[in-house]
Scaffold this motif. Structure first.
Motif, PDB file in Angstrom:
ATOM      1  N   PHE A   1       0.856  -1.190   0.000  1.00 27.63           N
ATOM      2  CA  PHE A   1       0.000   0.000   0.000  1.00 27.63           C
ATOM      3  C   PHE A   1       0.892   1.239   0.000  1.00 27.63           C
ATOM      4  O   PHE A   1       1.548   1.542   0.992  1.00 27.63           O
ATOM      5  CB  PHE A   1      -0.922   0.012   1.221  1.00 27.63           C
ATOM      6  N   ALA A   2       0.915   1.956  -1.124  1.00 25.21           N
ATOM      7  CA  ALA A   2       1.727   3.165  -1.242  1.00 25.21           C
ATOM      8  C   ALA A   2       0.994   4.379  -0.695  1.00 25.21           C
ATOM      9  O   ALA A   2       1.620   5.292  -0.159  1.00 25.21           O
ATOM     10  CB  ALA A   2       2.103   3.401  -2.699  1.00 25.21           C
ATOM     11  N   ALA A   3      -0.332   4.403  -0.842  1.00 26.37           N
ATOM     12  CA  ALA A   3      -1.133   5.519  -0.325  1.00 26.37           C
ATOM     13  C   ALA A   3      -2.540   5.025  -0.028  1.00 26.37           C
ATOM     14  O   ALA A   3      -3.105   4.242  -0.797  1.00 26.37           O
ATOM     15  CB  ALA A   3      -1.176   6.661  -1.329  1.00 26.37           C
ATOM     16  N   LEU A   4      -3.079   5.490   1.084  1.00 29.43           N
ATOM     17  CA  LEU A   4      -4.456   5.196   1.475  1.00 29.43           C
ATOM     18  C   LEU A   4      -5.107   6.516   1.869  1.00 29.43           C
ATOM     19  O   LEU A   4      -4.747   7.120   2.875  1.00 29.43           O
ATOM     20  CB  LEU A   4      -4.496   4.223   2.665  1.00 29.43           C
ATOM     21  N   VAL A   5      -6.055   6.970   1.057  1.00 33.05           N
ATOM     22  CA  VAL A   5      -6.772   8.217   1.324  1.00 33.05           C
ATOM     23  C   VAL A   5      -8.241   7.842   1.491  1.00 33.05           C
ATOM     24  O   VAL A   5      -8.928   7.568   0.499  1.00 33.05           O
ATOM     25  CB  VAL A   5      -6.579   9.235   0.178  1.00 33.05           C
ATOM     26  N   PRO A   6      -8.732   7.762   2.732  1.00 35.00           N
ATOM     27  CA  PRO A   6     -10.099   7.278   2.990  1.00 35.00           C
ATOM     28  C   PRO A   6     -11.157   7.948   2.115  1.00 35.00           C
ATOM     29  O   PRO A   6     -11.215   9.174   2.002  1.00 35.00           O
ATOM     30  CB  PRO A   6     -10.307   7.600   4.472  1.00 35.00           C
ATOM     31  N   GLY A   7     -11.961   7.089   1.479  1.00 32.36           N
ATOM     32  CA  GLY A   7     -13.050   7.543   0.639  1.00 32.36           C
ATOM     33  C   GLY A   7     -12.644   8.120  -0.700  1.00 32.36           C
ATOM     34  O   GLY A   7     -13.504   8.510  -1.494  1.00 32.36           O
ATOM     35  N   GLU A   8     -11.328   8.176  -0.983  1.00 35.67           N
ATOM     36  CA  GLU A   8     -10.871   8.800  -2.224  1.00 35.67           C
ATOM     37  C   GLU A   8      -9.956   7.939  -3.089  1.00 35.67           C
ATOM     38  O   GLU A   8     -10.118   7.887  -4.304  1.00 35.67           O
ATOM     39  CB  GLU A   8     -10.119  10.099  -1.926  1.00 35.67           C
ATOM     40  N   ARG A   9      -8.960   7.285  -2.463  1.00 36.23           N
ATOM     41  CA  ARG A   9      -7.936   6.641  -3.294  1.00 36.23           C
ATOM     42  C   ARG A   9      -7.167   5.577  -2.517  1.00 36.23           C
ATOM     43  O   ARG A   9      -6.851   5.755  -1.343  1.00 36.23           O
ATOM     44  CB  ARG A   9      -6.969   7.721  -3.790  1.00 36.23           C
ATOM     45  N   VAL A  10      -6.851   4.501  -3.221  1.00 37.59           N
ATOM     46  CA  VAL A  10      -5.937   3.471  -2.727  1.00 37.59           C
ATOM     47  C   VAL A  10      -4.899   3.275  -3.830  1.00 37.59           C
ATOM     48  O   VAL A  10      -5.255   3.026  -4.983  1.00 37.59           O
ATOM     49  CB  VAL A  10      -6.662   2.139  -2.424  1.00 37.59           C
ATOM     50  N   VAL A  11      -3.625   3.400  -3.455  1.00 37.00           N
ATOM     51  CA  VAL A  11      -2.543   3.187  -4.419  1.00 37.00           C
ATOM     52  C   VAL A  11      -1.754   1.966  -3.968  1.00 37.00           C
ATOM     53  O   VAL A  11      -1.292   1.906  -2.831  1.00 37.00           O
ATOM     54  CB  VAL A  11      -1.614   4.422  -4.526  1.00 37.00           C
ATOM     55  N   GLN A  12      -1.646   1.008  -4.881  1.00 34.29           N
ATOM     56  CA  GLN A  12      -0.961  -0.250  -4.597  1.00 34.29           C
ATOM     57  C   GLN A  12       0.226  -0.412  -5.536  1.00 34.29           C
ATOM     58  O   GLN A  12       0.164  -0.010  -6.698  1.00 34.29           O
ATOM     59  CB  GLN A  12      -1.910  -1.434  -4.813  1.00 34.29           C
ATOM     60  N   ARG A  13       1.276  -1.046  -5.047  1.00 36.54           N
ATOM     61  CA  ARG A  13       2.425  -1.421  -5.875  1.00 36.54           C
ATOM     62  C   ARG A  13       2.440  -2.949  -5.893  1.00 36.54           C
ATOM     63  O   ARG A  13       2.575  -3.583  -4.839  1.00 36.54           O
ATOM     64  CB  ARG A  13       3.719  -0.883  -5.291  1.00 36.54           C
TER      65      ARG A  13
END
Length: 155
Positions: free
Chosen positions: A79-91
């Motif tokens: 998980f590179a970024a977790l922005v609740p309700g907006e975005r999940v960035v996975q590598r």
């Protein structure tokens, strides 16, 4: 930057509900595998810098040999970024001997509120060249359809 694959779908659920399904282990095991596959998560750490390891098994591997073995794709996802309700960035990194599947693919799950629920757009960047683009985009679309069924049934 390498190839970009993309798919999107409007899901009849609020962004918070969709986001929750992206970060719940049992939910992911149920909806993330595209049609023709089943999934099992071996490691789970849902925080930035954490991630998971998923084993995807082909229900019929005859026409679709796996990347890791004849019947499986094993992928380590961070998980590179977790922005609740907006975005999940996975590598994502596939476990494979074939260099055509090497490298780190970034999967961004973007959630946007709409009058009908949430538009979920998945963008995969730096997709390994061994992954067929049409098959990959169909797989993403299948996962999105599964996600829609999963969260809409829960409402």
């Amino acid at each position: 930057m390498g190839r970009i694959d993309r798919a999107s779908r409007v899901i009849a659920a609020p962004p918070a509900t969709v986001y929750g399904a992206l970060l719940h282990r049992e939910s992911l095991e149920e909806w993330l595998p595209p049609d023709g596959m089943r999934g099992r998560i071996e490691r789970w750490d849902p925080r930035p810098g954490g991630g998971f390891r998923m084993v995807l098994t082909y229900l019929d591997s005859a026409g679709s040999p796996g990347k890791t073995s004849d019947a499986t794709d094993v992928v380590d996802v961070g998980f590179a970024a977790l922005v609740p309700g907006e975005r999940v960035v996975q590598r994502a990194v596939f476990e494979a001997d074939d260099p055509a599947y090497a490298g780190t693919m970034t999967m961004t799950w973007h959630l946007a509120a709409t009058d009908a629920g949430t538009e979920v757009t998945v963008t995969a960047t730096d997709v390994p060249p061994g992954i067929d683009q049409a098959v990959h985009e169909a797989g993403i679309a299948s996962s999105l359809a599964n996600l829609a069924s999963y969260v809409e049934a829960g409402d």
